[in-house]
Design an enzyme around this catalytic site. Structure first.
Site, short mmCIF file in Angstrom:
data_model
loop_
_atom_site.label_atom_id
_atom_site.label_comp_id
_atom_site.label_asym_id
_atom_site.label_seq_id
_atom_site.Cartn_x
_atom_site.Cartn_y
_atom_site.Cartn_z
N ASN A 48 0.83 -1.27 -0.07
CA ASN A 48 0.09 0.04 0.16
C ASN A 48 0.82 1.30 0.14
O ASN A 48 1.83 1.47 0.74
CB ASN A 48 -0.77 0.11 1.21
CG ASN A 48 -2.09 0.95 1.25
OD1 ASN A 48 -1.80 2.20 0.90
ND2 ASN A 48 -3.40 0.54 1.64
N HIS A 59 -3.38 0.75 -3.73
CA HIS A 59 -3.23 -0.25 -2.83
C HIS A 59 -2.22 -1.26 -3.23
O HIS A 59 -1.87 -1.60 -4.08
CB HIS A 59 -4.87 -0.90 -3.05
CG HIS A 59 -5.95 -0.03 -2.23
ND1 HIS A 59 -6.26 -0.11 -1.14
CD2 HIS A 59 -6.58 0.97 -2.85
CE1 HIS A 59 -6.97 0.79 -0.75
NE2 HIS A 59 -7.53 1.41 -1.96
N GLU A 61 -2.77 -4.56 -3.48
CA GLU A 61 -3.36 -5.55 -4.35
C GLU A 61 -3.22 -5.07 -5.86
O GLU A 61 -2.78 -5.53 -6.59
CB GLU A 61 -4.82 -5.90 -4.07
CG GLU A 61 -5.06 -6.30 -2.81
CD GLU A 61 -5.19 -5.51 -1.69
OE1 GLU A 61 -4.87 -4.15 -1.76
OE2 GLU A 61 -5.53 -5.79 -0.28
#
Length: 66
Positions: A48, A59, A61
């Site tokens: 992040n 983020h 991900e």
């Protein structure tokens, strides 16, 4: 669905944890991500970076997918 052994799961989690720690060391939010393929190949990793980059969409991900 095929089950993975605990050693493999811990190794994969360690990758995400390393990213989270790196993000925290940079002054950010400690969230890491790791993306693995079905064969166990590391496809991507990220952390992040919302605070560091001033980007609410940064983020971990998303970074792993990129």
């Amino acid at each position: 669905m095929e089950r993975i052994d605990q050693a493999q799961a811990r190794a994969w989690l360690a990758t995400a944890l390393a990213e989270a720690r790196a993000g925290l060391a940079e002054g950010g939010i400690p969230v890491g991500a790791a993306l693995y393929g079905a064969d166990g190949t590391l496809l991507g990793r990220g952390r992040n970076r919302r605070v560091q980059d001033g980007d609410p969409s940064a983020h971990g991900e998303t970074a792993a997918f990129r």
